[in-house]
Scaffold this motif. Structure first.
Motif, short mmCIF file in Angstrom:
data_model
loop_
_atom_site.label_atom_id
_atom_site.label_comp_id
_atom_site.label_asym_id
_atom_site.label_seq_id
_atom_site.Cartn_x
_atom_site.Cartn_y
_atom_site.Cartn_z
N CYS A 8 1.09 -1.60 -0.29
CA CYS A 8 -0.16 0.10 -0.21
C CYS A 8 0.83 1.20 -0.32
O CYS A 8 2.11 1.51 1.03
CB CYS A 8 -1.15 0.48 1.72
N ASP A 16 -4.04 -4.73 -2.63
CA ASP A 16 -4.68 -5.86 -3.34
C ASP A 16 -5.30 -5.15 -3.98
O ASP A 16 -6.15 -5.77 -4.98
CB ASP A 16 -5.67 -6.88 -2.78
N GLY A 17 -5.35 -3.79 -4.51
CA GLY A 17 -6.04 -2.98 -5.67
C GLY A 17 -4.88 -1.69 -5.77
O GLY A 17 -4.25 -1.51 -4.96
N CYS A 40 -4.00 -1.17 -0.07
CA CYS A 40 -4.67 -1.85 1.35
C CYS A 40 -6.14 -2.36 1.18
O CYS A 40 -6.41 -0.47 1.08
CB CYS A 40 -3.90 -2.01 2.10
N PRO A 41 -6.63 -3.22 1.56
CA PRO A 41 -8.29 -3.24 1.60
C PRO A 41 -8.65 -2.25 2.37
O PRO A 41 -9.89 -1.37 2.11
CB PRO A 41 -8.74 -4.47 1.78
N GLU A 42 -8.01 -1.21 3.42
CA GLU A 42 -8.43 -0.71 4.31
C GLU A 42 -8.73 0.16 3.82
O GLU A 42 -9.50 0.99 4.62
CB GLU A 42 -7.30 -0.73 5.61
N GLN A 44 -8.01 1.40 1.02
CA GLN A 44 -9.45 1.89 -0.59
C GLN A 44 -10.73 1.72 0.44
O GLN A 44 -11.73 2.93 -0.17
CB GLN A 44 -9.51 0.49 -1.32
N ARG A 45 -11.35 1.09 1.41
CA ARG A 45 -12.02 1.77 2.36
C ARG A 45 -12.61 3.44 2.31
O ARG A 45 -13.39 3.56 2.07
CB ARG A 45 -12.39 0.98 3.53
N ARG A 48 -12.75 5.33 -0.80
CA ARG A 48 -14.30 5.82 -0.95
C ARG A 48 -15.62 6.67 0.01
O ARG A 48 -16.17 7.12 -0.36
CB ARG A 48 -14.60 4.26 -0.87
#
Length: 61
Positions: A8, A16-17, A40-42, A44-45, A48
């Protein structure tokens, strides 16, 4: 076979994105800078949620 691991760009955890982030320079709404970030997913959240809050705040005006 070669394996690449992405981290990240914000916090350093496993990413992962990837997202494309456009930064607009006002008052020239057509001038922008594009940044591509691995997140990382966190993160990304959080991005958003932040974008949703800004959009909702702008819709009220």
């Amino acid at each position: 076979m070669k394996t690449e691991t992405y981290v990240c760009d914000r916090c350093g955890r496993a990413a992962d994105g990837a997202v494309s982030v456009y930064w607009y320079e006002l008052p020239l709404s057509q001038a922008y800078d594009l940044t591509v970030m691995d997140l990382c997913p966190e993160c990304q959240r959080e991005l958003r949620d932040w974008a949703r809050e800004r959009k909702e705040g702008n819709d009220e005006h």
